[in-house]
Design a protein around this motif. Structure first.
Motif, PDB file in Angstrom:
ATOM      1  N   ALA A  90     149.018  52.521   0.680  1.00  0.00           N
ATOM      2  CA  ALA A  90     149.961  53.623   0.935  1.00  0.00           C
ATOM      3  C   ALA A  90     149.279  54.964   0.719  1.00  0.00           C
ATOM      4  N   GLU A  91     148.713  55.110  -0.352  1.00  0.00           N
ATOM      5  CA  GLU A  91     148.260  56.439  -0.588  1.00  0.00           C
ATOM      6  C   GLU A  91     147.171  56.875   0.576  1.00  0.00           C
ATOM      7  N   ALA A  92     146.377  55.932   1.016  1.00  0.00           N
ATOM      8  CA  ALA A  92     145.528  56.201   2.311  1.00  0.00           C
ATOM      9  C   ALA A  92     146.374  56.571   3.462  1.00  0.00           C
ATOM     10  N   LEU A  93     147.338  55.891   3.578  1.00  0.00           N
ATOM     11  CA  LEU A  93     148.214  56.135   4.772  1.00  0.00           C
ATOM     12  C   LEU A  93     149.112  57.416   4.656  1.00  0.00           C
ATOM     13  N   ALA A  94     149.455  57.535   3.514  1.00  0.00           N
ATOM     14  CA  ALA A  94     150.238  59.227   3.246  1.00  0.00           C
ATOM     15  C   ALA A  94     149.151  60.262   3.456  1.00  0.00           C
ATOM     16  N   ASN A  95     147.743  59.987   3.032  1.00  0.00           N
ATOM     17  CA  ASN A  95     147.145  61.315   3.329  1.00  0.00           C
ATOM     18  C   ASN A  95     146.822  61.349   4.864  1.00  0.00           C
ATOM     19  N   GLN A  96     146.604  60.207   5.493  1.00  0.00           N
ATOM     20  CA  GLN A  96     146.424  60.229   6.969  1.00  0.00           C
ATOM     21  C   GLN A  96     147.329  61.123   7.701  1.00  0.00           C
ATOM     22  N   HIS A  97     148.729  60.621   7.378  1.00  0.00           N
ATOM     23  CA  HIS A  97     149.672  61.381   8.012  1.00  0.00           C
ATOM     24  C   HIS A  97     150.594  62.313   7.047  1.00  0.00           C
ATOM     25  N   SER A  98     149.778  63.161   6.289  1.00  0.00           N
ATOM     26  CA  SER A  98     150.527  64.178   5.448  1.00  0.00           C
ATOM     27  C   SER A  98     151.098  65.165   5.949  1.00  0.00           C
ATOM     28  N   LYS A  99     150.637  65.548   7.246  1.00  0.00           N
ATOM     29  CA  LYS A  99     151.243  66.626   8.014  1.00  0.00           C
ATOM     30  C   LYS A  99     151.704  65.981   9.472  1.00  0.00           C
ATOM     31  N   LEU A 100     152.989  66.182   9.770  1.00  0.00           N
ATOM     32  CA  LEU A 100     153.534  65.626  10.677  1.00  0.00           C
ATOM     33  C   LEU A 100     153.811  66.825  11.756  1.00  0.00           C
ATOM     34  N   ASN A 101     153.237  66.918  13.047  1.00  0.00           N
ATOM     35  CA  ASN A 101     153.328  68.065  14.011  1.00  0.00           C
ATOM     36  C   ASN A 101     154.359  67.629  15.124  1.00  0.00           C
ATOM     37  N   PHE A 102     155.561  68.067  15.172  1.00  0.00           N
ATOM     38  CA  PHE A 102     156.415  67.754  15.847  1.00  0.00           C
ATOM     39  C   PHE A 102     156.252  68.577  17.444  1.00  0.00           C
ATOM     40  N   PRO A 103     156.888  68.268  18.573  1.00  0.00           N
ATOM     41  CA  PRO A 103     156.637  69.141  19.712  1.00  0.00           C
ATOM     42  C   PRO A 103     157.506  70.426  19.354  1.00  0.00           C
ATOM     43  N   HIS A 104     157.441  71.399  20.408  1.00  0.00           N
ATOM     44  CA  HIS A 104     157.861  72.558  20.141  1.00  0.00           C
ATOM     45  C   HIS A 104     159.475  72.441  20.216  1.00  0.00           C
ATOM     46  N   ASP A 105     159.981  71.546  21.434  1.00  0.00           N
ATOM     47  CA  ASP A 105     161.429  71.384  21.832  1.00  0.00           C
ATOM     48  C   ASP A 105     161.945  70.122  20.930  1.00  0.00           C
TER      49      ASP A 105
END
Length: 386
Positions: A90-105
């Motif tokens: 779970a920790e490895a997965l959290a580090n991998q997706h620590s920052k979520l980038n959403f589309p501009h719209d």
């Protein structure tokens, strides 16, 4: 002197009996839930201590036992290192997706309501008011459940054969009758098609006593845990023609009553619907006539429920009576048309001899079609055709 020794012996015997009695009562107090399930399934009536249910002191025994079992499971979960492994993953997965980038719209809104795509904060009405509005719904033909896709609103087409291919599995579910049949079918599938099977059959089980053993839940879990299962074979019956424990209250539901039939049909349907959601073909075997008239009459009633529910779901049904060639309500230890003197039933008038098991197993096997992979043409064949 002798009188004194006799008194001492009586006192010691009384002490032993008192300890045994207290220990027995303590075990019943702690294991009341499992003993109640066994008693109901075995004797089809409430336990002698059922009137004590609801008493806080009595119920505490069941709660205490559940707590002990939960503590034991938790200890094993941590001691085996499984907890630590899951935390690391779970920790490895959290580090991998620590920052979520959403589309501009991208907008977080109630887009499941009438296709609404605007931000929730700009709504002119509150969420409860919006729910009261008539909603436009689309008729999706598929619903996704993680690892599998269930087809929705598609006409049910009756099946006549169950299909498997390389890498698929077959699941067997049922009581002691299936315990005799499943090994034969498993052996045939493995030898001829190299198909692996899972045999979950368990004696003294059925659909009438889910607190003792719950087949709909067991099958659902097996299908979720084993996505390669493509065929389910079910064989139940002799443990079910009794009054059913109530889902609420204390009065048992009488066998063959309208309420009994409704609940039993729902449990059959649950199994079939779960199989359909997982795109699994079902072969359901109806129980044969029995030596005892009362039990045989119960099997006749259950066969009607199995057959109608299975056929309504478009799955495959056959009665063991057809294999044994029984006519109407007749029973015989041998083939029903008297064409052979080979014994097909066991001495209890319920189960099958080895030959009887093999006969039903061959019928099941004949309903399973193995789809061979299309072979690619050899290089020489390709050059010749070109």
């Amino acid at each position: 002197m002798l009188t004194s020794e006799f008194k001492n012996t009586l006192i010691k015997a009384g002490q032993v009996l008192f300890i045994v009695l207290i220990a027995g009562l303590l075990l019943i107090w702690l294991n009341q839930s499992s003993l109640e399930r066994f008693w109901q399934q075995k004797y089809h009536q409430d336990t002698p201590w059922s009137n004590m249910a609801g008493n806080a002191t009595w119920d505490y025994g069941a709660h205490l036992n559940e707590g002990i079992q939960a503590a034991g499971s938790s200890f094993a979960y941590h001691a085996s290192g499984q907890k630590a492994k899951e935390e690391k993953a779970a920790e490895a997965l959290a580090n991998q997706h620590s920052k979520l980038n959403f589309p501009h719209d991208y907008r977080v809104g109630l887009n499941f309501l009438n296709g609404y795509v605007y931000p929730a904060e700009t709504l002119s009405v509150t969420f409860p008011e919006l729910l009261k509005r008539p909603q436009a719904r689309t008729n999706n033909t598929k619903i996704h459940f993680g690892t599998f896709t269930a087809k929705q609103n598609i006409p049910i087409v009756p099946k006549h054969i169950a299909n498997i291919a390389t890498g698929d599995q077959v699941l067997f579910a049922g009581d002691s009758m299936m315990q005799g049949i499943a090994p034969h079918v498993k052996n045939m599938l493995l030898k001829k098609y190299n198909i692996d099977s899972i045999n979950l059959s368990k004696q003294s089980t059925g659909l009438a006593y889910p607190r003792f053993f719950n087949w709909p839940q067991t099958i659902a879990k097996a299908l979720n845990d084993n996505p390669n299962i493509k065929v389910l074979v079910v064989f139940l019956g002799p443990n079910d023609p009794w009054d059913m424990p109530p889902q609420a209250g204390y009065k048992y539901v009488k066998f063959k009553s309208e309420g009994w039939e409704q609940v039993y049909r729902e449990r059959i349907s649950d199994i079939l619907s779960t199989a359909r959601q997982h795109n699994v073909d079902v072969i359901w075997i109806g129980p044969p006539n029995m030596r005892k008239n009362t039990l045989s009459d119960g099997m006749k009633f259950l066969r009607s429920l199995y057959q109608s529910e299975v056929e309504n779901h478009g799955e495959i049904y056959f009665s063991a009576n057809d294999v044994l060639k029984y006519k109407n309500d007749t029973y015989s230890d041998y083939i029903g048309d008297e064409s052979s003197t080979i014994k097909l039933r066991s001495g209890d008038g319920i189960h099958f001899s080895t030959k009887g098991q093999q006969a039903i197993a061959e019928k099941v096997f004949s309903l399973i079609h193995f789809e061979e992979e299309a072979k690619e043409p050899h290089e020489t064949e390709q050059s010749t055709s070109s």
